[in-house]
Design an enzyme around this catalytic site. Structure first.
Site, PDB file in Angstrom:
ATOM      1  NE  ARG A   1      20.817  24.578  85.926  1.00  0.00           N
ATOM      2  CZ  ARG A   1      19.640  25.477  85.779  1.00  0.00           C
ATOM      3  NH1 ARG A   1      19.543  26.874  85.868  1.00  0.00           N
ATOM      4  NH2 ARG A   1      18.628  25.013  85.333  1.00  0.00           N
TER       5      ARG A   1
ATOM      6  NE  ARG B   1      45.686  15.616  55.723  1.00  0.00           N
ATOM      7  CZ  ARG B   1      46.011  14.638  54.641  1.00  0.00           C
ATOM      8  NH1 ARG B   1      46.811  13.567  54.883  1.00  0.00           N
ATOM      9  NH2 ARG B   1      45.079  14.980  53.666  1.00  0.00           N
TER      10      ARG B   1
ATOM     11  CG  PHE C   1      46.726  24.652  50.530  1.00  0.00           C
ATOM     12  CD1 PHE C   1      48.242  24.512  50.201  1.00  0.00           C
ATOM     13  CD2 PHE C   1      45.883  23.635  50.489  1.00  0.00           C
ATOM     14  CE1 PHE C   1      48.541  23.408  49.836  1.00  0.00           C
ATOM     15  CE2 PHE C   1      46.460  22.219  50.200  1.00  0.00           C
ATOM     16  CZ  PHE C   1      47.692  22.250  49.593  1.00  0.00           C
TER      17      PHE C   1
ATOM     18  CD  GLU D   1      44.482  21.828  56.738  1.00  0.00           C
ATOM     19  OE1 GLU D   1      45.656  21.161  56.783  1.00  0.00           O
ATOM     20  OE2 GLU D   1      44.571  23.046  57.027  1.00  0.00           O
ATOM     21  N   GLY D   2      41.471  16.866  54.902  1.00  0.00           N
ATOM     22  CA  GLY D   2      41.326  15.425  54.857  1.00  0.00           C
ATOM     23  C   GLY D   2      40.230  14.951  55.804  1.00  0.00           C
TER      24      GLY D   2
ATOM     25  CG  LEU E   1      43.989  19.874  46.948  1.00  0.00           C
ATOM     26  CD1 LEU E   1      44.646  19.633  45.618  1.00  0.00           C
ATOM     27  CD2 LEU E   1      44.474  18.908  48.161  1.00  0.00           C
ATOM     28  CB  SER E   2      38.847  21.608  47.844  1.00  0.00           C
ATOM     29  OG  SER E   2      39.309  20.992  48.973  1.00  0.00           O
TER      30      SER E   2
HETATM   31  N1  CAA Z   1      52.353  12.485  51.952  1.00  0.00           N
HETATM   32  C1  CAA Z   1      52.992  12.507  50.867  1.00  0.00           C
HETATM   33  N2  CAA Z   1      52.795  12.090  49.519  1.00  0.00           N
HETATM   34  C2  CAA Z   1      51.534  11.306  49.533  1.00  0.00           C
HETATM   35  C3  CAA Z   1      50.634  11.399  50.607  1.00  0.00           C
HETATM   36  C4  CAA Z   1      50.992  11.820  51.597  1.00  0.00           C
HETATM   37  N3  CAA Z   1      50.156  11.736  52.767  1.00  0.00           N
HETATM   38  N4  CAA Z   1      49.722  10.843  50.101  1.00  0.00           N
HETATM   39  C5  CAA Z   1      49.745  10.468  48.847  1.00  0.00           C
HETATM   40  N5  CAA Z   1      51.068  10.677  48.290  1.00  0.00           N
HETATM   41  C6  CAA Z   1      51.633  10.649  46.989  1.00  0.00           C
HETATM   42  C7  CAA Z   1      51.678   9.186  46.486  1.00  0.00           C
HETATM   43  O1  CAA Z   1      53.252   8.666  47.248  1.00  0.00           O
HETATM   44  C8  CAA Z   1      51.731   9.260  45.115  1.00  0.00           C
HETATM   45  O2  CAA Z   1      53.075   9.759  44.709  1.00  0.00           O
HETATM   46  P1  CAA Z   1      53.834   8.873  43.961  1.00  0.00           P
HETATM   47  O3  CAA Z   1      53.030   8.488  42.507  1.00  0.00           O
HETATM   48  O4  CAA Z   1      54.861   9.788  43.454  1.00  0.00           O
HETATM   49  O5  CAA Z   1      54.474   7.475  44.573  1.00  0.00           O
HETATM   50  C9  CAA Z   1      50.696  10.269  45.068  1.00  0.00           C
HETATM   51  O6  CAA Z   1      50.762  10.989  45.919  1.00  0.00           O
HETATM   52  C10 CAA Z   1      49.379   9.817  44.631  1.00  0.00           C
HETATM   53  O7  CAA Z   1      48.973   8.954  45.706  1.00  0.00           O
HETATM   54  P2  CAA Z   1      48.069   7.669  45.578  1.00  0.00           P
HETATM   55  O8  CAA Z   1      48.424   6.944  44.306  1.00  0.00           O
HETATM   56  O9  CAA Z   1      47.890   7.083  47.084  1.00  0.00           O
HETATM   57  O10 CAA Z   1      46.632   8.485  45.079  1.00  0.00           O
HETATM   58  P3  CAA Z   1      45.217   8.092  45.654  1.00  0.00           P
HETATM   59  O11 CAA Z   1      44.369   8.829  44.797  1.00  0.00           O
HETATM   60  O12 CAA Z   1      45.143   6.830  45.844  1.00  0.00           O
HETATM   61  O13 CAA Z   1      45.198   8.735  47.234  1.00  0.00           O
HETATM   62  C11 CAA Z   1      44.647  10.645  48.525  1.00  0.00           C
HETATM   63  C12 CAA Z   1      45.563  10.064  47.196  1.00  0.00           C
HETATM   64  C13 CAA Z   1      45.539  10.143  49.715  1.00  0.00           C
HETATM   65  C14 CAA Z   1      43.509  10.013  48.790  1.00  0.00           C
HETATM   66  C15 CAA Z   1      44.714  11.771  48.398  1.00  0.00           C
HETATM   67  O14 CAA Z   1      44.060  12.418  47.313  1.00  0.00           O
HETATM   68  C16 CAA Z   1      44.166  12.937  49.722  1.00  0.00           C
HETATM   69  O15 CAA Z   1      45.095  13.075  50.598  1.00  0.00           O
HETATM   70  N6  CAA Z   1      43.002  13.249  49.627  1.00  0.00           N
HETATM   71  C17 CAA Z   1      42.639  14.114  50.676  1.00  0.00           C
HETATM   72  C18 CAA Z   1      42.734  15.622  50.066  1.00  0.00           C
HETATM   73  C19 CAA Z   1      42.712  16.640  51.171  1.00  0.00           C
HETATM   74  O16 CAA Z   1      43.005  16.402  52.264  1.00  0.00           O
HETATM   75  N7  CAA Z   1      42.231  17.681  51.237  1.00  0.00           N
HETATM   76  C20 CAA Z   1      41.927  18.869  51.856  1.00  0.00           C
HETATM   77  C21 CAA Z   1      41.721  20.135  51.154  1.00  0.00           C
HETATM   78  S1  CAA Z   1      42.684  21.619  51.677  1.00  0.00           S
HETATM   79  C22 CAA Z   1      41.885  22.176  53.153  1.00  0.00           C
HETATM   80  O17 CAA Z   1      41.197  21.801  53.582  1.00  0.00           O
HETATM   81  C23 CAA Z   1      42.636  23.451  53.335  1.00  0.00           C
HETATM   82  C24 CAA Z   1      41.644  24.533  54.133  1.00  0.00           C
HETATM   83  O18 CAA Z   1      41.261  25.358  53.418  1.00  0.00           O
HETATM   84  C25 CAA Z   1      41.235  24.182  55.477  1.00  0.00           C
END
Ligand code: CAA
Length: 387
Positions: A276, A251, A131, A371-372, A133-134
């Site tokens: 121990r 998560r 997956f 994952e956040g 994203l980052s």
């Molecule tokens: N569930 C569903 N939709 C969501 C959501 C959630 N938890 N959080 C945000 N959204 C949606 C919002 O509803 C919005 O959509 P609409 O405009 O259609 O309403 C859109 O996403 C944008 O949201 P925000 O305006 O709130 O955006 P933001 O920039 O203020 O915040 C954030 C977004 C919550 C910080 C988000 O960027 C985030 O979760 N960041 C963390 C990213 C992350 O978890 N990365 C992990 C990498 S993957 C990984 O680690 C995998 C691995 O290999 C182990």
């Protein structure tokens, strides 16, 4: 041991749930434990073990049997994740990403063609997924995607770099998040299925990590990679929503992983404290150790309740955004704290690599990051409270 059982808590666990839990426990103890320290030391991916996990049905647990999965619920998944993570968080992160980020996302939002072609081999464990994203400059701030997917009519032209990708080297299929319409910000982002071996797709360096060293973490580079339009998941611009929605479930998997790491360290600490001796008696007879064990058991049980609650809510079709974030936030903090206490109980032995608690303490840290981060979980929880 109260903190390692589910007795007395009515989560309506069935015989099937307990059988899955027992199978995961046996697999972890028999197949992962013997090589865990060696693989950690030399950063070796558990190829054979992951293959067996596929054969046992652990790589696509929640996928419908129609697409080669186990057709199980989220509760089964967290029970298995906990048992495997007690022993080996490197194997469990490969399992978690494949199950909850790749398979779940494809099953929920993919087309039937995508499911036939990609989900089937992913769910059966024949191949592994990643997956993506980052990015170097987009971790927590995930809307700031620099990777682009230019619309060229019947295909997308993908350019950019993804960082810290779990299963980056070993995966055959990657779900890649990329920006198509920058003027639309997050509403212009797409999620694309990209196969390894596609021209211009290069696997970058393997990360030399503090913990989960036996997992496979790479950067991935895309240079003029042509991706057919039929490999887009969902409608044009659905990619960010896809990533966020998928991560909500992911998560729960990482929360179960953190719970498992904490419980694994706790079990080792209880055992060691009975063996121990100091000042003429087992250290478990000293109140200083008893208090540590009591506090560990209590916090681990609280983390377990949050993980089970989030899993149950997902299974019952309820909103689980807040409970998943709470479970991950709390369980990851418990994992970091409990593993540190387990090392303390082991004293000097806890600080050397022959003892598993040393590895569990290093492995725990990542659960507060991927994952956040914990800070992002607080942001998610606060937004849910205040909306
Ligand atoms: N569930 C569903 N939709 C969501 C959501 C959630 N938890 N959080 C945000 N959204 C949606 C919002 O509803 C919005 O959509 P609409 O405009 O259609 O309403 C859109 O996403 C944008 O949201 P925000 O305006 O709130 O955006 P933001 O920039 O203020 O915040 C954030 C977004 C919550 C910080 C988000 O960027 C985030 O979760 N960041 C963390 C990213 C992350 O978890 N990365 C992990 C990498 S993957 C990984 O680690 C995998 C691995 O290999 C182990």
């Amino acid at each position: 041991m109260a903190a390692t059982t589910i007795e007395g808590i009515n989560f309506n666990l069935t015989e099937e749930h307990l059988a899955v839990q027992a199978a995961a426990r046996d697999f972890a103890q028999n197949e992962l434990l013997p090589t865990a320290i060696e693989r950690d030391t030399h950063s070796v991916f558990p190829y054979e073990q992951i293959k067996k996990m596929g054969e046992l049905g652990f790589m696509g647990m929640m996928v419908s049997p129609e697409y080669g999965g186990g057709g199980m619920d989220t509760m089964s998944y967290v029970l298995a994740m906990e048992e495997i993570s007690k022993v080996d968080a490197s194997a469990s992160v490969a399992m978690s990403v494949n199950n909850s980020l790749v398979c779940w996302g494809l099953e929920e939002f993919g087309t039937d063609e995508q499911k036939q072609k990609y989900l089937k081999p992913l769910a059966s464990g024949e191949i592994i997924g990643a997956f993506c994203l980052s990015e170097p400059e987009a971790g927590s701030d995930a809307t700031s995607q620099k990777t682009t997917a230019e619309d060229k009519g019947d295909y997308y032209l993908v350019n950019g770099t993804k960082n810290w990708i779990t299963n980056g080297g070993t995966s055959s299929v990657c779900l890649v998040i990329a920006q198509t319409h920058p003027e639309l910000k997050h509403k212009g982002i797409n999620a694309l299925i990209i196969e390894k071996g596609t021209e211009g797709f290069v696997v970058g360096k393997k990360e030399d990590k503090m913990g989960i060293r036996s997992s496979d973490t790479h950067s991935l580079m895309f240079s003029d990679v042509k991706v057919p339009k039929e490999n887009r998941i969902g409608a044009d611009g659905f990619g960010f929503k896809f990533a966020m929605t998928t991560l909500n479930g992911g998560r729960i998997g990482i929360a179960a992983q953190a719970l498992g790491i904490a419980a694994g360290a706790y079990e080792l600490a209880v055992k060691y404290s009975k063996e121990r001796k100091s000042f003429g008696k087992a250290i478990s007879e000293h109140q200083a150790i008893q208090f540590k064990l009591a506090e560990m058991a209590t916090k681990i049980e609280a983390a377990r309740l949050l993980v089970y609650k989030a899993a149950r809510q997902k299974d019952e079709g309820k909103d689980y955004v807040e409970s998943a974030a709470m479970a991950k936030l709390f369980a990851s903090d418990v994992a970091m704290w409990a593993t540190t206490e387990a090392v303390q109980i082991h004293g000097g032995y806890g600080y050397v690599k022959e003892f598993h608690v040393e590895r569990l303490m290093r492995d725990a840290k990542i659960t507060q990051i991927y994952e956040g981060t914990s800070e992002i979980q607080k942001l998610v929880i606060a937004r849910e409270i205040l909306k």
